[in-house]
Design a protein around this motif. Structure first.
Motif, PDB file in Angstrom:
ATOM      1  N   SER A  16     -17.634 -33.086 -24.379  1.00 36.93           N
ATOM      2  CA  SER A  16     -18.903 -33.149 -24.197  1.00 36.93           C
ATOM      3  C   SER A  16     -19.287 -32.679 -24.524  1.00 36.93           C
ATOM      4  O   SER A  16     -21.015 -33.007 -24.722  1.00 36.93           O
ATOM      5  N   LEU A  17     -18.784 -31.887 -24.666  1.00 35.86           N
ATOM      6  CA  LEU A  17     -19.705 -30.454 -26.076  1.00 35.86           C
ATOM      7  C   LEU A  17     -20.431 -31.514 -27.309  1.00 35.86           C
ATOM      8  O   LEU A  17     -21.347 -31.331 -27.730  1.00 35.86           O
TER       9      LEU A  17
ATOM     10  N   ILE B  55     -23.458 -33.811 -26.465  1.00 36.33           N
ATOM     11  CA  ILE B  55     -24.551 -32.772 -25.978  1.00 36.33           C
ATOM     12  C   ILE B  55     -25.150 -32.406 -27.259  1.00 36.33           C
ATOM     13  O   ILE B  55     -26.317 -33.155 -26.608  1.00 36.33           O
ATOM     14  N   ILE B  56     -24.434 -32.222 -27.668  1.00 38.75           N
ATOM     15  CA  ILE B  56     -25.243 -31.535 -29.292  1.00 38.75           C
ATOM     16  C   ILE B  56     -25.755 -33.251 -30.268  1.00 38.75           C
ATOM     17  O   ILE B  56     -26.700 -33.163 -30.449  1.00 38.75           O
TER      18      ILE B  56
ATOM     19  N   CYS C 224     -24.685 -39.316 -23.961  1.00 39.28           N
ATOM     20  CA  CYS C 224     -25.538 -38.612 -24.858  1.00 39.28           C
ATOM     21  C   CYS C 224     -26.839 -39.386 -24.737  1.00 39.28           C
ATOM     22  O   CYS C 224     -27.614 -38.358 -25.026  1.00 39.28           O
TER      23      CYS C 224
ATOM     24  N   ALA D  47     -20.941 -28.228 -16.646  1.00 39.40           N
ATOM     25  CA  ALA D  47     -20.085 -28.279 -17.534  1.00 39.40           C
ATOM     26  C   ALA D  47     -18.699 -28.134 -17.271  1.00 39.40           C
ATOM     27  O   ALA D  47     -17.913 -28.965 -17.436  1.00 39.40           O
TER      28      ALA D  47
ATOM     29  N   PHE E 230     -28.981 -27.374 -21.805  1.00 43.32           N
ATOM     30  CA  PHE E 230     -28.253 -27.788 -22.264  1.00 43.32           C
ATOM     31  C   PHE E 230     -27.538 -27.237 -23.364  1.00 43.32           C
ATOM     32  O   PHE E 230     -26.049 -27.694 -23.630  1.00 43.32           O
TER      33      PHE E 230
ATOM     34  N   LEU F  11     -23.675 -23.369 -31.384  1.00 36.09           N
ATOM     35  CA  LEU F  11     -22.641 -24.723 -31.163  1.00 36.09           C
ATOM     36  C   LEU F  11     -22.738 -26.171 -32.160  1.00 36.09           C
ATOM     37  O   LEU F  11     -21.641 -26.587 -32.404  1.00 36.09           O
ATOM     38  N   GLU F  12     -23.816 -26.327 -33.018  1.00 34.17           N
ATOM     39  CA  GLU F  12     -23.733 -27.310 -34.119  1.00 34.17           C
ATOM     40  C   GLU F  12     -22.960 -26.481 -35.249  1.00 34.17           C
ATOM     41  O   GLU F  12     -22.654 -27.767 -36.036  1.00 34.17           O
TER      42      GLU F  12
ATOM     43  N   ALA G 284     -23.546 -26.635 -23.307  1.00 29.00           N
ATOM     44  CA  ALA G 284     -22.381 -26.892 -24.729  1.00 29.00           C
ATOM     45  C   ALA G 284     -21.787 -25.821 -24.917  1.00 29.00           C
ATOM     46  O   ALA G 284     -20.497 -26.639 -24.999  1.00 29.00           O
ATOM     47  N   ARG G 285     -22.583 -24.765 -24.471  1.00 32.39           N
ATOM     48  CA  ARG G 285     -21.505 -24.013 -24.720  1.00 32.39           C
ATOM     49  C   ARG G 285     -20.511 -23.660 -23.939  1.00 32.39           C
ATOM     50  O   ARG G 285     -19.280 -23.388 -23.568  1.00 32.39           O
TER      51      ARG G 285
ATOM     52  N   CYS H 269     -18.774 -25.835 -21.746  1.00 31.94           N
ATOM     53  CA  CYS H 269     -17.630 -26.703 -22.305  1.00 31.94           C
ATOM     54  C   CYS H 269     -17.245 -25.946 -24.271  1.00 31.94           C
ATOM     55  O   CYS H 269     -16.233 -26.893 -23.386  1.00 31.94           O
TER      56      CYS H 269
END
Length: 482
Positions: free
Chosen positions: A313-314, A317-318, A275, A219, A298, A344-345, A302-303, A305
């Protein structure tokens, strides 16, 4: 999860609507005048709302007892390029200064010029610092030198100040140029590898976990890449990305032939690469357990980030994890602890014009304003959404009013949004750089979309006839098998 909101979502409905916050040191109040007109400038509630282009240029020009507010300088220099090219604007500014301060007179009024000199130097300094790319043109440098030759006889210190200005400008342009060349080299190296792999043995390439197994470290390195690329984007690129013909004079606005948005475009390409890199890393392992391990890794990246404030970046990744070739891997996902992913979504859900994300961004922005360290200052917005907001602001309001005046109220709003970005992109990355990880992020081979689908079908067999047909077609075209 789909990451596209409806086309017109997010478009400001009225010009009174404000962006999420005002960046540090930036004030939209450009004048304390009462309502009405002053020198061709129209004010309302103390704000400049419209004026002719000539009046706006005049308002930019300092005198012995007047200097334009910083917010006005930024707003006008940002938006003026929709109506007049920078070299022509600087030419007109210099010409008016020469005329008003009588710099062509055989005998100069030294007392008056000593009051005026520091102010014109300050204006030119602000211009070179905020919009350095404007000065890649020789004509711009010529205007700078002409002005100093006219005022320097009145005070030797002006020579020194102008030399310092030019040295700082040259250094900045050299740094930016070096950074651009680095990005071009990286892009060239990557483009040779953008191929759908002919086969999928386990040793096809090094995988991310062999390069970096710590989510926090990855991250941080992603944040390095983001801030490095952001630093090269000039504020003017946001305006130049959307230039088109001015409907009043029927001529093309400046930069319409060459938009000069290469840094902005390179940054969008980086998002797309990340991506696809995430999707490739997930689809590549032959074993279900390994794929689940990569997904969980990942999710943790993401968390981290999100915690850092690296929203670009978050979202990349999602988005990578939500690509169809990845999301269809149901057996793999059944082995994943998905609770953290759903959180996160939810944060990046496009519902309500990305309401949750915008709330999180406000929080990060507030933290940045009150920060005691560079670590707390980091705000890297979801870039595609920032561009979309600026696009709809540009499309939703006319550049000129029916009477021919420049719609300055629109450009105040534009300057607020771009001003926020300028504040954020100037943050120095506080994390130690790891060249190996950075190199991997930029050069690791990635699957094409077809390659991703083939890898996905090879990992978990097609579930319906449509998928079976596509798998057969991909095996034929990519692997040469029937």
């Amino acid at each position: 999860m789909k990451h596209k909101s409806k086309d017109k979502e997010g478009m400001p409905q009225t010009l009174s609507s404000t962006s999420m916050f005002t960046p540090c040191g930036f004030s939209p109040h450009l004048h304390t005048s009462k309502e009405g007109e002053q020198g061709g400038l129209i004010f309302q509630d103390g704000n400049l709302t419209s004026a002719s282009l000539d009046a706006l240029i005049q308002h930019l020009i300092p005198t012995t007892d007047y200097y334009p507010e910083k917010a006005y300088i930024f707003t006008f220099l940002l938006s003026s390029r929709l109506f007049i090219e920078p070299h022509e604007l600087l030419s007109r500014v210099c010409h008016k200064c020469i005329e008003q301060q009588r710099l062509d007179d055989p005998v100069l009024d030294k007392a008056r010029i000593r009051k005026f000199g520091p102010k014109i130097l300050q204006l030119l300094t602000e211009w070179t610092e905020t919009f350095p790319y404007d000065f890649q043109e020789e004509r711009m440098i010529g205007h700078l030198k002409d002005m100093i030759h006219r005022i320097a006889p009145c005070d030797e210190a002006y020579w020194k100040k102008m030399n310092q200005l030019l040295q700082a400008l040259n250094q900045k342009l050299a740094t930016l140029s070096h950074g651009q060349e680095g990005i071009v080299k990286i892009s060239t190296a990557v483009s040779d590898k953008l191929v759908a792999f002919k086969t999928k043995p386990p040793s096809i390439q090094r995988e991310i976990l062999s390069v970096c197994s710590d989510p926090y470290t990855l991250a941080q390195q992603l944040t390095h890449v983001e801030l490095e690329r952001l630093s090269h984007i000039g504020p003017e690129e946001f305006v130049q990305a959307f230039v088109h013909k001015d409907p009043l004079d029927g001529t093309k606005t400046c930069f319409s032939e060459q938009k000069k948005t290469s840094n902005l475009e390179a940054y969008v390409k980086w998002f797309n690469r990340l991506c696809y890199l995430v999707a490739t890393e997930i689809c590549m392992p032959a074993k279900k357990k390994q794929r689940a391990q990569v997904i969980e890794f990942f999710i943790d990246v993401a968390r981290e980030c999100f915690n850092i404030g690296n929203f670009n970046s978050l979202m990349a990744i999602i988005s990578g994890m939500n690509m169809s070739p990845v999301s269809r891997l149901k057996k793999t996902w059944s082995k994943v602890k998905t609770a953290k992913f759903f959180i996160l979504e939810h944060q990046m859900d496009p519902t309500g014009n990305f309401y949750n994300y915008r709330t999180a961004l406000r929080g990060a922005a507030h933290r940045s304003l009150t920060a005691h360290s560079n670590r707390e200052k980091i705000v890297i917005p979801f870039f595609s959404l920032l561009i979309k907001d600026i696009y709809f602001l540009n499309e939703g309001c006319a550049n000129r009013l029916p009477n021919g005046h420049v719609n300055f109220e629109k450009f105040l709003e534009l300057a607020k949004q771009v001003g926020e970005f300028i504040t954020w992109k100037q943050v120095e990355c506080p994390f130690e750089q790891d060249p190996n990880i950075i190199h991997y992020l930029h050069t690791a081979p990635i699957f094409t979309e077809d390659g991703l689908y083939l890898a996905s079908y090879e990992s978990e067999s097609p579930e319906n006839q449509t998928e079976k047909d596509r798998w057969k077609s991909l095996r034929s075209t990519i692997l040469g098998k029937t």
